[in-house]
Design a protein around this motif. Sequence first.
Motif, PDB file in Angstrom:
ATOM      1  N   UNK A 127       0.716  17.799   1.507  1.00 15.25           N
ATOM      2  CA  UNK A 127       0.846  16.485   2.137  1.00 15.25           C
ATOM      3  C   UNK A 127       0.656  15.310   1.193  1.00 15.25           C
ATOM      4  N   UNK A 128      -0.006  15.518   0.075  1.00 21.85           N
ATOM      5  CA  UNK A 128      -0.198  14.402  -0.836  1.00 21.85           C
ATOM      6  C   UNK A 128       1.128  13.926  -1.425  1.00 21.85           C
ATOM      7  N   UNK A 129       2.127  14.782  -1.462  1.00 15.35           N
ATOM      8  CA  UNK A 129       3.415  14.380  -2.049  1.00 15.35           C
ATOM      9  C   UNK A 129       4.111  13.327  -1.186  1.00 15.35           C
ATOM     10  N   UNK A 130       4.345  13.566   0.116  1.00 19.63           N
ATOM     11  CA  UNK A 130       4.954  12.491   0.912  1.00 19.63           C
ATOM     12  C   UNK A 130       4.018  11.303   1.141  1.00 19.63           C
ATOM     13  N   UNK A 131       2.701  11.541   1.121  1.00 17.98           N
ATOM     14  CA  UNK A 131       1.758  10.438   1.312  1.00 17.98           C
ATOM     15  C   UNK A 131       1.726   9.509   0.107  1.00 17.98           C
ATOM     16  N   UNK A 132       2.161   9.987  -1.032  1.00 19.34           N
ATOM     17  CA  UNK A 132       2.169   9.175  -2.246  1.00 19.34           C
ATOM     18  C   UNK A 132       3.053   7.935  -2.094  1.00 19.34           C
ATOM     19  N   UNK A 133       4.197   8.082  -1.435  1.00 18.48           N
ATOM     20  CA  UNK A 133       5.084   6.930  -1.220  1.00 18.48           C
ATOM     21  C   UNK A 133       4.398   5.889  -0.351  1.00 18.48           C
ATOM     22  N   UNK A 134       3.641   6.336   0.647  1.00 14.72           N
ATOM     23  CA  UNK A 134       2.899   5.406   1.491  1.00 14.72           C
ATOM     24  C   UNK A 134       1.864   4.649   0.661  1.00 14.72           C
ATOM     25  N   UNK A 135       1.148   5.364  -0.176  1.00 11.45           N
ATOM     26  CA  UNK A 135       0.114   4.727  -0.998  1.00 11.45           C
ATOM     27  C   UNK A 135       0.724   3.713  -1.964  1.00 11.45           C
ATOM     28  N   UNK A 136       1.795   4.096  -2.628  1.00  7.81           N
ATOM     29  CA  UNK A 136       2.454   3.171  -3.555  1.00  7.81           C
ATOM     30  C   UNK A 136       2.969   1.949  -2.799  1.00  7.81           C
ATOM     31  N   UNK A 137       3.607   2.173  -1.658  1.00  6.57           N
ATOM     32  CA  UNK A 137       4.129   1.069  -0.861  1.00  6.57           C
ATOM     33  C   UNK A 137       3.044   0.111  -0.403  1.00  6.57           C
ATOM     34  N   UNK A 138       1.898   0.638   0.029  1.00  3.94           N
ATOM     35  CA  UNK A 138       0.827  -0.239   0.491  1.00  3.94           C
ATOM     36  C   UNK A 138       0.157  -0.988  -0.654  1.00  3.94           C
ATOM     37  N   UNK A 139       0.068  -0.372  -1.825  1.00  2.00           N
ATOM     38  CA  UNK A 139      -0.488  -1.072  -2.987  1.00  2.00           C
ATOM     39  C   UNK A 139       0.425  -2.233  -3.388  1.00  2.00           C
ATOM     40  N   UNK A 140       1.722  -1.995  -3.427  1.00  2.00           N
ATOM     41  CA  UNK A 140       2.661  -3.068  -3.772  1.00  2.00           C
ATOM     42  C   UNK A 140       2.638  -4.154  -2.692  1.00  2.00           C
ATOM     43  N   UNK A 141       2.499  -3.756  -1.430  1.00  2.00           N
ATOM     44  CA  UNK A 141       2.405  -4.710  -0.330  1.00  2.00           C
ATOM     45  C   UNK A 141       1.165  -5.590  -0.479  1.00  2.00           C
ATOM     46  N   UNK A 142       0.030  -4.984  -0.815  1.00  2.00           N
ATOM     47  CA  UNK A 142      -1.199  -5.757  -1.028  1.00  2.00           C
ATOM     48  C   UNK A 142      -1.031  -6.726  -2.195  1.00  2.00           C
ATOM     49  N   UNK A 143      -0.399  -6.275  -3.276  1.00  2.00           N
ATOM     50  CA  UNK A 143      -0.129  -7.170  -4.410  1.00  2.00           C
ATOM     51  C   UNK A 143       0.758  -8.338  -3.989  1.00  2.00           C
ATOM     52  N   UNK A 144       1.736  -8.076  -3.137  1.00  2.00           N
ATOM     53  CA  UNK A 144       2.628  -9.135  -2.675  1.00  2.00           C
ATOM     54  C   UNK A 144       1.860 -10.172  -1.854  1.00  2.00           C
ATOM     55  N   UNK A 145       0.926  -9.734  -1.012  1.00  2.00           N
ATOM     56  CA  UNK A 145       0.134 -10.692  -0.242  1.00  2.00           C
ATOM     57  C   UNK A 145      -0.791 -11.495  -1.146  1.00  2.00           C
ATOM     58  N   UNK A 146      -1.387 -10.837  -2.136  1.00  2.00           N
ATOM     59  CA  UNK A 146      -2.240 -11.554  -3.087  1.00  2.00           C
ATOM     60  C   UNK A 146      -1.403 -12.565  -3.869  1.00  2.00           C
ATOM     61  N   UNK A 147      -0.203 -12.165  -4.245  1.00  2.00           N
ATOM     62  CA  UNK A 147       0.733 -13.049  -4.934  1.00  2.00           C
ATOM     63  C   UNK A 147       1.051 -14.270  -4.066  1.00  2.00           C
ATOM     64  N   UNK A 148       1.338 -14.047  -2.787  1.00  2.00           N
ATOM     65  CA  UNK A 148       1.624 -15.156  -1.868  1.00  2.00           C
ATOM     66  C   UNK A 148       0.414 -16.075  -1.733  1.00  2.00           C
ATOM     67  N   UNK A 149      -0.774 -15.502  -1.671  1.00  2.00           N
ATOM     68  CA  UNK A 149      -1.995 -16.303  -1.562  1.00  2.00           C
ATOM     69  C   UNK A 149      -2.184 -17.172  -2.810  1.00  2.00           C
TER      70      UNK A 149
END
Length: 169
Positions: A127-149
């Motif tokens: 399960x860590x293999x498909x969950x990896x895309x979720x983790x990468x996506x959420x990290x980039x999403x958090x960076x995008x919100x910090x960037x917007x802030x």
Amino acid sequence: MRRLLDALYDGAAWLAALFMVALLIAVLLSILGRQLHFNIAGIDAYAGYLMAAAGFLALAHTLKRGEHIRVTLLINALRGGPRKALELWALAAAAMLAALFAFYSCRLVWQSHAFHDMSTSNDATPLWIPQLAMAVGTVVFALAFIDELVLELRGQRARPASGEVLRNE
């Protein structure tokens, strides 16, 4: 730094698009399999993994393009300092929530790897293999919100034109 962040958001979007194409192929293979009486083991599970990966990896790009749904009834009624304060509060809260989401997504991947979690369907994928895309996506999403802030704090955040806002509300 701006070009690096924009390249990160665009790269995640391209990867999401690639996963969407792979999802289309998986669904078509599943349909063909039913019509031509052959079975590809686990194709339904892989289609689900691909759909989740596409969704999570597209989050940051969608945010940066102003395509996330926002309820702007209150903020459009405000001007000046109160409007900026509300924008900053909303972006800070969203950045914090996105960072928590990213943290727990990464933690889930690590735990799935450490505990050797396997899919319960017939594909038996770790399960860590498909969950990896979720983790990468959420990290980039958090960076995008910090960037917007940070952009809002600097007064450099792009404001949509008045007609542009209507397309996503």
